[in-house]
Design an enzyme around this catalytic site. Structure first.
Site, short mmCIF file in Angstrom:
data_model
loop_
_atom_site.label_atom_id
_atom_site.label_comp_id
_atom_site.label_asym_id
_atom_site.label_seq_id
_atom_site.Cartn_x
_atom_site.Cartn_y
_atom_site.Cartn_z
CE LYS A 238 -1.97 2.67 3.10
NZ LYS A 238 -2.22 3.86 2.61
CD GLU A 314 12.02 3.52 9.74
OE1 GLU A 314 11.86 4.45 10.73
OE2 GLU A 314 12.00 4.08 8.50
CB CYS A 348 11.66 8.66 10.81
SG CYS A 348 12.77 7.50 9.90
CD GLU A 445 9.20 11.68 13.74
OE1 GLU A 445 10.16 11.26 12.99
OE2 GLU A 445 8.11 10.93 14.24
CB ILE A 446 9.17 19.28 14.61
CG1 ILE A 446 8.95 19.53 15.93
CG2 ILE A 446 8.56 20.14 13.70
CD1 ILE A 446 9.96 20.57 16.15
#
Length: 547
Positions: A238, A314, A348, A445-446
């Site tokens: 996907k 992940e 990330c 996390e921006i």
């Protein structure tokens, strides 16, 4: 940058459906500050590139030919007939309408993959022939490098030079790496305490479901598809709803290379429908997901509630980048800038917590500001542009909210802090100093071009603070001391630690995280383990000459 970025490839996606991007609100000036911003002089922002504001977008030299679902070797409409728009992040305008797959389409794709695994030639094919198909695929990727890069830039917003000269070549390299593994997956013969012949077989796991992100669509395609195919599995992939185009195009090339029908199926769609159906499907044997930690929890729960399929994840990160007082500050500034701002900050493993020793802190902040002000932001198809737009209005507005949070919490806005231009999703390179550990910009996390610089006094302190995070994906260390480097590499709880470098992602280097940054590893030999099952076969031996 080319050498350091040559393997700089990370990922993230949201399973939950994003709202359709709307045109960003107009502002009177490209240099206007949002309400409540402090610490900027009106003239400072004039040093940022204004290419995004004054230039007409360049027309990509590629046509969109593949917008349907790929099921059982054929491009088909969604069962519902629905489509959704994929947007150009430079303008917010529609590039193309793509088939919107849902649960029924996932069922069709899984059925095709199951038949191809149980009855088809792929797992029964010699490993050498599978290897040859992957090698031909790598050749076709190189042949169509420019088209793939143009689609990636158009749909994603990343600089074309980055896509064409770094990422697409890396995709070809990864496919050759996994092609080389295909005929080298060996079992074992082990001794037993008695007259028995014992074989340990490594077998393909079956039908793999894979969900890839929007920040590195082609690379994540390679990270997922390469090891699955090398091990003899079939799969349903996907795409992220923001970036479906390049995966559809490259899958066509995979079939041109000789891949049998049904082995790779690609469904474009949204998280709550297609993504959830894939994660919870009873006939999917293994699931691989790259995305946010919160969505990873949902994926894991769906897998557990269905058939307890194997899952690799992940997920997110808030990686520390530690600069010691013995560092070459000019070099450290450039590397820290790259670690955070690469790919519009949409990585990330970005070095998003920049820890700087107090003895060099002020010098570092001033030089980091000067480097950010030189960063070229504009149309990613234009030569020399370092930073394109963010992926969509949802991410764009999320980043601006984090910037406002940083200001409200008392961090010093050194530079940036606003949108750039009056259309598209461009954000000025932004730096905060005097950041404290408890601030949201230091904890969450921006996923954007926002650098948070924190001060520390000694090694024990920075180890404790760097590890005080639910994430553990990566870390960077900049020092001239071998002893310091050795201490930090062993003390930091992260899946990757880069010493005096950052974002080095060779095909053979495993990637994954500690703690809430994920389960399992991508790339390298460890990635093959995700797609293999272990079987012991025990046979009695009579009158054995030896045991």
């Amino acid at each position: 940058m080319a050498r350091r970025a040559a393997s700089s490839l990370v990922s993230r996606c949201l399973l939950a459906r994003a709202s359709a991007p709307a045109a960003p609100p107009a502002v009177p000036s490209a240099l206007r500050r949002p309400d409540g911003m402090r610490g900027l002089l009106p003239g400072v922002l004039q040093r940022f590139s204004t290419a995004a504001a004054v230039e007409e977008p360049i027309t990509p030299s590629v046509q969109v030919n593949y917008t349907k679902l790929l099921i059982n070797g054929n491009f088909v409409d969604a069962a519902s007939g629905k489509t959704f728009p994929t947007l150009d992040p430079r303008t917010g305008e529609v590039i193309a309408h793509v088939a919107e797959g849902d649960a029924e389409d996932i069922n069709r794709a899984v059925a095709a993959a199951r038949k191809a695994f149980d009855e088809g030639p792929w797992p029964k094919m010699t490993a050498y022939e599978r290897s040859r198909i992957l090698l031909r695929f790598a050749d076709l990727i190189e042949k169509h490098n420019d088209e793939l890069a143009a689609l990636e830039t158009w749909d994603n917003g990343k600089p074309y030079e980055q896509a064409a000269h770094i990422e697409v070549p890396m995709v070809a390299r990864l496919m050759r790496y996994y092609a080389g593994w295909a005929d080298k997956i060996h079992g074992l013969v082990v001794p037993a305490d008695g007259p028995h012949h014992v074989q340990i077989l490594h077998e393909p796991i079956g039908v793999a479901g894979q969900i890839i992100p929007w920040n590195f669509p082609l690379l994540m395609f390679a990270w997922k598809v390469g090891p699955a195919l090398a091990c003899g599995n079939t799969l349903v992939l996907k795409t992220a709803e923001q970036t479906p185009l390049s995966a559809l195009y490259i899958s066509k090339l995979l079939h041109e290379a000789g891949l049998p029908e049904g082995v790779v199926n690609v469904v474009s769609g949204f998280g709550p429908t297609a993504g959830a159906a894939l994660a919870s499907h009873m006939d999917v044997d293994k699931l691989a997901f790259t995305g946010s930690t919160d969505t990873g929890k949902v994926v894991l729960e769906l897998a557990a509630r269905s058939n307890l399929k194997t899952v690799t994840l992940e997920l997110g990160g808030k990686s520390p980048f530690i600069i010691m007082d013995d560092a070459d500050i000019d070099h450290a500034v450039e590397l820290a800038h790259f670690a955070l701002f690469f790919n519009q900050g949409q990585c990330c493993c970005a070095g998003s917590r920049t820890f700087v020793h107090e003895r060099v802190y002020d010098e570092f902040v001033e030089k980091a500001k000067a480097r950010a002000l030189k960063r070229v932001v504009g149309d990613p198809f234009r030569k020399g542009v370092e930073q394109g737009p963010q992926i969509d209005d949802e991410q764009f507005n999320k980043i601006l909210r984090y910037i406002r949070s940083g200001v409200d919490s008392g961090a010093n806005l050194v530079t940036g802090g606003d949108r750039l231009g009056e259309k598209g999703y461009y954000i000025q390179p932004t730096i905060f100093s005097d950041v404290q550990d408890g601030m949201k910009i230091a904890q969450e996390e921006i996923f954007g071009p926002v650098q948070s610089i924190l001060k520390f006094k000694d090694l024990n302190e920075v180890i404790k603070r760097a590890n005080a995070s639910p994430y553990g994906l990566a870390a960077g260390v900049f020092t001239n001391s071998l002893d310091t480097a050795n201490t930090l590499t062993r003390a930091l709880r992260a899946g990757t630690v880069w010493i005096n470098c950052f974002d080095i992602f060779d095909a053979a280097i495993p990637f994954g995280g500690y703690k809430m940054s994920g389960i399992g590893r991508e790339k390298g030999i460890d990635s093959l383990k995700n797609y293999l099952q272990v079987k012991a076969v025990v046979t009695p031996i009579k009158n054995a000459a030896w045991l």
